[in-house]
Design a protein around this motif. Sequence first.
Motif, PDB file in Angstrom:
ATOM      1  N   GLY A   1      96.611  36.153   7.247  1.00 17.38           N
ATOM      2  CA  GLY A   1      96.561  35.198   7.554  1.00 17.38           C
ATOM      3  C   GLY A   1      95.466  34.122   7.570  1.00 17.38           C
ATOM      4  O   GLY A   1      95.040  33.053   6.642  1.00 17.38           O
TER       5      GLY A   1
ATOM      6  N   GLY B   1     104.270  37.135  12.495  1.00 17.95           N
ATOM      7  CA  GLY B   1     104.886  37.910  12.211  1.00 17.95           C
ATOM      8  C   GLY B   1     104.066  39.074  13.283  1.00 17.95           C
ATOM      9  O   GLY B   1     102.732  39.175  13.087  1.00 17.95           O
TER      10      GLY B   1
ATOM     11  N   PRO C   1     104.191  42.537   1.436  1.00 20.29           N
ATOM     12  CA  PRO C   1     103.313  43.846   1.132  1.00 20.29           C
ATOM     13  C   PRO C   1     103.750  44.740   1.869  1.00 20.29           C
ATOM     14  O   PRO C   1     104.732  44.943   2.471  1.00 20.29           O
ATOM     15  CB  PRO C   1     102.368  42.618   2.526  1.00 20.29           C
TER      16      PRO C   1
ATOM     17  N   LEU D   1      98.590  44.157  12.993  1.00 20.15           N
ATOM     18  CA  LEU D   1      99.955  44.311  12.960  1.00 20.15           C
ATOM     19  C   LEU D   1     100.135  45.596  13.930  1.00 20.15           C
ATOM     20  O   LEU D   1      99.619  46.471  13.152  1.00 20.15           O
ATOM     21  CB  LEU D   1     100.299  44.493  11.205  1.00 20.15           C
TER      22      LEU D   1
END
Length: 241
Positions: free
Chosen positions: A19, A89, A180, A187
């Motif tokens: 992001g 996410g 991706p 993450l």
Amino acid sequence: MSGLSSKTILITGASSGIGEATVRELAATNANLFIGARRTDRLQALAEELGEQVAWGPLDVTDPVSFNAFADAAEATFGRIDVLVNNAGIMPLSPLAALKREEWTRMIDVNIHGVLNGIAAVLPRFVAQRAGHVINVASIGAHLVVPTGAVYCATKYAVWAITEGLRQEHDDIRATVISPGVVATELGNDITDPQVAEALKGWRQKSLTPDAIARAIRYALEQPEGVDVNEVIVRPTAANM
Ligand code: NDP
């Protein structure tokens, strides 16, 4: 100058990783960017660094009230909304037998309900203006399942299906899935199983940097209105899955 310079683009999960890289990539197009996440200190710092074409608002994608307020604030700031990048996410991987029900629920809430809340916040505007673009960041996990990834991959298969449904239901709204492979970001920092956390370090040995995904998002955005890039899969060249 890019064709995006008169557009307003909303980006979720803009406080880190893909992001944040997308904000930096799109700032170069002169588009207006309205960026959201829960860690607002990071959003504020990014907006201050990039200038007044970037504005921010607090956002919890799991909360429809929060998402609607975020979209309203974007419209109040820049006058309209042209694009939503549903990027937020989470990925607390674990084997099913560990029965980490709370983590399953959280993944479903952020990765699926978050995307649906975003679509609900912008779709009435897109229908009314007979134009708009929703870009959903899914994953290579929308195409294959790996052990410990059953629930995470299920959420990303769902994102794929939701995007495809949106595409089919509207002739004048573009819908794109960006999938991706492994990218070096924060993450998975929330993985609670030590063995899985260790395995993630191994997967990350062959990873992209987030700017690779940001460029794919920009590619989809910069096509002419009549061209809908339905999906882009971006993996490290050395990836074997
Ligand atoms: P990061 O952890 O770096 O970024 C995740 C972003 O999501 C953060 O900005 C976080 O912000 C935001 N977020 C999480 N929960 C919420 C919430 N409830 N409300 C609002 N924002 C939230 O990871 P990535 O950049 O890697 O992840 C971006 C997307 O890319 C995710 O959808 C992920 O599934 C997908 N992806 C990533 C891959 C990878 O290998 N990195 C591979 C395939 C797909 P904050 O905590 O401040 O709210």
